[in-house]
Enzyme design. Structure first.
Site, PDB file in Angstrom:
ATOM      1  N   MET A 109      -9.430 -52.479 -30.875  1.00 31.08           N
ATOM      2  CA  MET A 109      -9.599 -51.801 -29.597  1.00 31.08           C
ATOM      3  C   MET A 109     -10.888 -50.981 -29.562  1.00 31.08           C
ATOM      4  SD  MET A 109      -7.018 -53.173 -28.299  1.00 31.08           S
ATOM      5  CE  MET A 109      -6.447 -52.473 -26.773  1.00 31.08           C
ATOM      6  N   HIS A 127      -6.525 -61.721 -25.650  1.00 33.60           N
ATOM      7  CA  HIS A 127      -6.274 -60.704 -24.635  1.00 33.60           C
ATOM      8  C   HIS A 127      -4.957 -61.050 -23.943  1.00 33.60           C
ATOM      9  CE1 HIS A 127      -7.154 -57.519 -21.806  1.00 33.60           C
ATOM     10  NE2 HIS A 127      -6.796 -58.342 -20.836  1.00 33.60           N
TER      11      HIS A 127
HETATM   12  C1  GAR Z   1      -2.123 -57.862 -28.521  1.00 34.30           C
HETATM   13  O1  GAR Z   1      -1.197 -57.925 -27.477  1.00 34.30           O
HETATM   14  C2  GAR Z   1      -3.502 -58.253 -28.012  1.00 34.30           C
HETATM   15  O2  GAR Z   1      -3.478 -59.199 -26.990  1.00 34.30           O
HETATM   16  C3  GAR Z   1      -4.017 -56.933 -27.515  1.00 34.30           C
HETATM   17  O3  GAR Z   1      -3.563 -55.988 -28.451  1.00 34.30           O
HETATM   18  C4  GAR Z   1      -2.340 -56.431 -29.008  1.00 34.30           C
HETATM   19  C5  GAR Z   1      -2.465 -56.380 -30.520  1.00 34.30           C
HETATM   20  O4  GAR Z   1      -1.227 -56.617 -31.135  1.00 34.30           O
HETATM   21  N1  GAR Z   1      -5.465 -56.944 -27.395  1.00 34.30           N
HETATM   22  C6  GAR Z   1      -6.136 -56.449 -26.376  1.00 34.30           C
HETATM   23  O5  GAR Z   1      -5.616 -55.878 -25.457  1.00 34.30           O
HETATM   24  C7  GAR Z   1      -7.647 -56.633 -26.471  1.00 34.30           C
HETATM   25  N2  GAR Z   1      -8.263 -56.434 -25.177  1.00 34.30           N
HETATM   26  P1  GAR Z   1      -1.161 -56.841 -32.701  1.00 34.30           P
HETATM   27  O6  GAR Z   1      -1.918 -55.683 -33.373  1.00 34.30           O
HETATM   28  O7  GAR Z   1       0.308 -56.804 -33.024  1.00 34.30           O
HETATM   29  O8  GAR Z   1      -1.782 -58.180 -33.027  1.00 34.30           O
END
Ligand code: GAR
Length: 208
Positions: free
Chosen positions: A90, A109
């Site tokens: 992030m 995403h």
């Molecule tokens: C996921 O849902 C991914 O799509 C999102 O963060 C989460 C991470 O989950 N990413 C974004 O929003 C990027 N713009 P995780 O740490 O369990 O893989």
């Protein structure tokens, strides 16, 4: 053997999904390192439990985005990455960083891009009354949550969905989508022409 480097900020469930499929399908690749910008990212424990080395490059330790990105790039390069995977990382990346890894850096995403780029995706999908949502894996370009789309997964939005229930459904789709897309990248199965990504053998780039 190709090297995959994964960048995380939090939970690491996509990292886990990718590392599992990499091992289960015996890709000619390994997750060489997991790098987090937060020391408390739960995904570091996920990586450690799978025997994957982790590092922290804490963004708080740097005076500028450029300085952070330069240090992050140095940490990444030590693992000679063929594929750089953003998995819930992030941080907004500087154009210089993106250019350095362009073509081998991918992101997931939790929306059907180009709709709902940015934060609070599920809240905005519900507020808009969408009946469909999903996840997108794309090559990273300097513009946030943009770049050539490798694959998408669609899920329904149900009448009684909350942000949390929709997020869960989309995340489950991510766990199928992201390993598939990273596998294609590792295997050299993709070509990009005029900003459009095609699978060389015509595999379906949409999961439902
Ligand atoms: C996921 O849902 C991914 O799509 C999102 O963060 C989460 C991470 O989950 N990413 C974004 O929003 C990027 N713009 P995780 O740490 O369990 O893989």
């Amino acid at each position: 053997m190709k090297n995959i480097v994964v960048l995380i900020s939090g939970r690491g469930s996509n990292l886990q999904a990718i590392a599992k499929v990499c091992a289960a399908e015996a890709w000619n690749a390994r997750v060489a390192a997991v790098i987090s910008n937060r020391a408390d990212a739960a995904g570091r424990d996920v990586a450690a439990a799978m025997g994957i080395a982790t590092e922290v490059v804490d963004h708080h330790g740097f005076a500028s985005r450029e300085a952070f990105d330069a240090n992050l790039a140095t940490a990444i390069e030590r693992h000679a990455p063929d594929v750089l995977v953003l998995a819930g990382f992030m941080r907004i990346l500087t154009p210089a960083f993106v250019r350095r890894f362009e073509g081998r850096m991918v992101n997931v995403h939790p929306s059907l891009l180009p709709a709902f780029a940015g934060l609070h995706t599920h809240r905005r999908v519900l507020q808009a009354g969408c009946k469909l949502s999903g996840a997108t894996v794309h090559f990273v370009t300097p513009e946030l949550d943009h770049g050539p789309i490798i694959a998408q997964a669609v899920v329904p939005v149900l009448a009684d969905d909350t942000e949390m229930s929709l997020a869960e459904r989309v995340l489950a789709a991510e766990h199928r989508l992201y390993p598939m897309a990273v596998g294609w990248l590792v295997q050299g199965s993709l070509r990009v022409a005029d900003g459009v990504v095609r699978h060389r053998a015509g595999a379906a780039q949409l999961l439902s």
